[in-house]
Motif scaffolding. Sequence first.
Motif, PDB file in Angstrom:
ATOM      1  N   LEU A   1      61.551  45.723  50.978  1.00  0.00           N
ATOM      2  CA  LEU A   1      61.658  45.052  49.739  1.00  0.00           C
ATOM      3  C   LEU A   1      60.815  45.730  48.614  1.00  0.00           C
ATOM      4  O   LEU A   1      60.937  45.396  47.622  1.00  0.00           O
ATOM      5  N   TRP A   2      59.912  46.654  49.128  1.00  0.00           N
ATOM      6  CA  TRP A   2      59.232  47.337  47.948  1.00  0.00           C
ATOM      7  C   TRP A   2      59.587  49.034  48.352  1.00  0.00           C
ATOM      8  O   TRP A   2      59.472  49.471  49.168  1.00  0.00           O
ATOM      9  N   LEU A   3      60.014  49.334  47.047  1.00  0.00           N
ATOM     10  CA  LEU A   3      60.466  50.851  46.876  1.00  0.00           C
ATOM     11  C   LEU A   3      59.307  51.620  46.891  1.00  0.00           C
ATOM     12  O   LEU A   3      58.396  51.575  46.103  1.00  0.00           O
ATOM     13  N   PRO A   4      59.117  52.570  47.565  1.00  0.00           N
ATOM     14  CA  PRO A   4      57.976  53.592  47.552  1.00  0.00           C
ATOM     15  C   PRO A   4      57.941  54.328  46.137  1.00  0.00           C
ATOM     16  O   PRO A   4      58.913  54.559  45.804  1.00  0.00           O
ATOM     17  N   GLU A   5      56.719  54.614  45.796  1.00  0.00           N
ATOM     18  CA  GLU A   5      56.375  55.367  44.597  1.00  0.00           C
ATOM     19  C   GLU A   5      56.506  56.812  44.705  1.00  0.00           C
ATOM     20  O   GLU A   5      55.999  57.505  45.718  1.00  0.00           O
ATOM     21  N   LEU A   6      57.278  57.571  43.959  1.00  0.00           N
ATOM     22  CA  LEU A   6      57.225  58.963  43.932  1.00  0.00           C
ATOM     23  C   LEU A   6      56.529  59.501  42.948  1.00  0.00           C
ATOM     24  O   LEU A   6      56.743  59.339  41.728  1.00  0.00           O
ATOM     25  N   ALA A   7      55.076  59.925  43.024  1.00  0.00           N
ATOM     26  CA  ALA A   7      54.398  60.532  42.025  1.00  0.00           C
ATOM     27  C   ALA A   7      54.865  61.979  41.455  1.00  0.00           C
ATOM     28  O   ALA A   7      55.594  62.707  42.307  1.00  0.00           O
ATOM     29  N   PRO A   8      54.562  62.140  40.188  1.00  0.00           N
ATOM     30  CA  PRO A   8      54.937  63.397  39.709  1.00  0.00           C
ATOM     31  C   PRO A   8      53.722  64.500  40.722  1.00  0.00           C
ATOM     32  O   PRO A   8      52.799  64.333  41.020  1.00  0.00           O
ATOM     33  N   PRO A   9      54.584  65.581  40.812  1.00  0.00           N
ATOM     34  CA  PRO A   9      53.798  66.945  41.492  1.00  0.00           C
ATOM     35  C   PRO A   9      52.715  67.267  40.848  1.00  0.00           C
ATOM     36  O   PRO A   9      52.655  67.282  39.397  1.00  0.00           O
ATOM     37  N   VAL A  10      51.620  67.504  41.397  1.00  0.00           N
ATOM     38  CA  VAL A  10      50.251  67.799  41.094  1.00  0.00           C
ATOM     39  C   VAL A  10      49.525  68.814  41.423  1.00  0.00           C
ATOM     40  O   VAL A  10      50.110  69.092  42.798  1.00  0.00           O
ATOM     41  N   PRO A  11      48.884  69.801  41.126  1.00  0.00           N
ATOM     42  CA  PRO A  11      48.171  70.832  41.923  1.00  0.00           C
ATOM     43  C   PRO A  11      47.470  70.175  43.117  1.00  0.00           C
ATOM     44  O   PRO A  11      46.683  69.063  42.885  1.00  0.00           O
ATOM     45  N   ALA A  12      47.352  71.058  44.205  1.00  0.00           N
ATOM     46  CA  ALA A  12      46.795  70.269  45.318  1.00  0.00           C
ATOM     47  C   ALA A  12      45.062  70.237  45.346  1.00  0.00           C
ATOM     48  O   ALA A  12      44.726  69.200  45.633  1.00  0.00           O
ATOM     49  N   ALA A  13      44.467  71.332  44.742  1.00  0.00           N
ATOM     50  CA  ALA A  13      42.955  71.429  44.673  1.00  0.00           C
ATOM     51  C   ALA A  13      42.382  70.148  43.978  1.00  0.00           C
ATOM     52  O   ALA A  13      41.567  69.344  44.520  1.00  0.00           O
ATOM     53  N   PRO A  14      42.964  69.702  42.821  1.00  0.00           N
ATOM     54  CA  PRO A  14      42.346  68.549  42.029  1.00  0.00           C
ATOM     55  C   PRO A  14      42.400  67.078  42.935  1.00  0.00           C
ATOM     56  O   PRO A  14      41.675  66.382  43.036  1.00  0.00           O
ATOM     57  N   TRP A  15      43.928  67.252  43.377  1.00  0.00           N
ATOM     58  CA  TRP A  15      44.225  66.091  44.316  1.00  0.00           C
ATOM     59  C   TRP A  15      43.157  65.778  45.550  1.00  0.00           C
ATOM     60  O   TRP A  15      42.624  64.457  45.842  1.00  0.00           O
ATOM     61  N   LEU A  16      43.284  66.945  46.184  1.00  0.00           N
ATOM     62  CA  LEU A  16      42.268  66.603  47.288  1.00  0.00           C
ATOM     63  C   LEU A  16      40.768  66.453  47.217  1.00  0.00           C
ATOM     64  O   LEU A  16      40.329  65.830  48.008  1.00  0.00           O
ATOM     65  N   GLY A  17      40.332  66.781  46.021  1.00  0.00           N
ATOM     66  CA  GLY A  17      39.039  66.467  45.662  1.00  0.00           C
ATOM     67  C   GLY A  17      38.823  65.055  45.004  1.00  0.00           C
ATOM     68  O   GLY A  17      37.787  64.790  44.741  1.00  0.00           O
ATOM     69  N   ALA A  18      39.974  64.399  44.709  1.00  0.00           N
ATOM     70  CA  ALA A  18      39.989  62.999  44.012  1.00  0.00           C
ATOM     71  C   ALA A  18      39.387  62.094  44.844  1.00  0.00           C
ATOM     72  O   ALA A  18      39.694  62.096  46.111  1.00  0.00           O
ATOM     73  N   ALA A  19      38.757  60.967  44.405  1.00  0.00           N
ATOM     74  CA  ALA A  19      38.317  59.909  45.372  1.00  0.00           C
ATOM     75  C   ALA A  19      39.642  59.235  45.675  1.00  0.00           C
ATOM     76  O   ALA A  19      40.600  58.948  44.995  1.00  0.00           O
ATOM     77  N   ALA A  20      39.608  58.573  47.099  1.00  0.00           N
ATOM     78  CA  ALA A  20      40.814  57.962  47.539  1.00  0.00           C
ATOM     79  C   ALA A  20      40.829  56.590  47.156  1.00  0.00           C
ATOM     80  O   ALA A  20      39.670  56.001  47.417  1.00  0.00           O
ATOM     81  N   GLN A  21      41.908  55.858  47.226  1.00  0.00           N
ATOM     82  CA  GLN A  21      42.068  54.410  47.192  1.00  0.00           C
ATOM     83  C   GLN A  21      43.055  54.081  48.022  1.00  0.00           C
ATOM     84  O   GLN A  21      44.256  54.446  48.238  1.00  0.00           O
ATOM     85  N   GLY A  22      42.791  53.462  49.129  1.00  0.00           N
ATOM     86  CA  GLY A  22      43.642  53.158  50.239  1.00  0.00           C
ATOM     87  C   GLY A  22      43.560  54.074  51.204  1.00  0.00           C
ATOM     88  O   GLY A  22      42.745  54.928  51.304  1.00  0.00           O
ATOM     89  N   VAL A  23      44.498  54.273  51.945  1.00  0.00           N
ATOM     90  CA  VAL A  23      44.711  54.998  53.069  1.00  0.00           C
ATOM     91  C   VAL A  23      45.578  56.393  52.662  1.00  0.00           C
ATOM     92  O   VAL A  23      46.728  56.007  52.223  1.00  0.00           O
ATOM     93  N   ARG A  24      44.950  57.536  52.713  1.00  0.00           N
ATOM     94  CA  ARG A  24      45.712  58.865  52.288  1.00  0.00           C
ATOM     95  C   ARG A  24      45.974  59.694  53.488  1.00  0.00           C
ATOM     96  O   ARG A  24      44.880  59.894  54.123  1.00  0.00           O
ATOM     97  N   CYS A  25      47.147  60.363  53.429  1.00  0.00           N
ATOM     98  CA  CYS A  25      47.563  61.422  54.443  1.00  0.00           C
ATOM     99  C   CYS A  25      47.712  62.799  53.630  1.00  0.00           C
ATOM    100  O   CYS A  25      48.588  62.656  53.046  1.00  0.00           O
ATOM    101  N   ALA A  26      47.191  63.842  53.773  1.00  0.00           N
ATOM    102  CA  ALA A  26      47.574  64.923  53.429  1.00  0.00           C
ATOM    103  C   ALA A  26      48.362  65.950  54.470  1.00  0.00           C
ATOM    104  O   ALA A  26      47.822  66.146  55.374  1.00  0.00           O
ATOM    105  N   CYS A  27      49.420  66.567  54.074  1.00  0.00           N
ATOM    106  CA  CYS A  27      50.233  67.562  55.087  1.00  0.00           C
ATOM    107  C   CYS A  27      50.192  68.817  54.206  1.00  0.00           C
ATOM    108  O   CYS A  27      50.600  68.943  53.241  1.00  0.00           O
TER     109      CYS A  27
END
Length: 166
Positions: A140-166
């Motif tokens: 019932l909830w459509l997943p959000e597709l975020a715009p592509p971002v560089p990996a390094a800044p994303w990995l260094g940002a504070a997390a909200q909720g559960v995050r999984c990086a592959c």
Amino acid sequence: MARELRRLLIDPARLAPELPLRPEEIRYLTRVLRYSPGDRVELTDGAGGLWSAVLIGKDRLALEQPLGRPLRREPPPALRLELAIAVPKRDMDLVVRMACELGVDRLQPLRAENSALVGSQKSERWEAILREASEQCERLWLPELAPPVPAAPWLGAAAQGVRCAC
């Protein structure tokens, strides 16, 4: 014999008591599913609402409930699951579909040194895949597709909720 109710994801801005269908929706209902006037379908707005509707003619649906009173209203997930992935050279379409089916709420494509190039056409395709997978697995909830971002800044940002990086 009663048919299994198929589900269509409709943009909330398009929902109306009588809903004109787009050509691809008409084709899906009448040619792929072989629905005819009087057949029922479920509609979701991708934001937690679920309605039933009846096919009128070949190009319109009529809601069976008022817009403000859906059959079901599901609250947003209390804990959002986010999956970030460096875009692989092959099979990102499969990753997008499987992430939706597994319950990911937000998909974050990452640009990494060895990831594939990401263009607007790919993002549009991934959006379509998310919509189709949501209908198929009856979310019932459509997943959000975020715009592509560089990996390094994303990995260094504070997390909200559960995050999984592959």
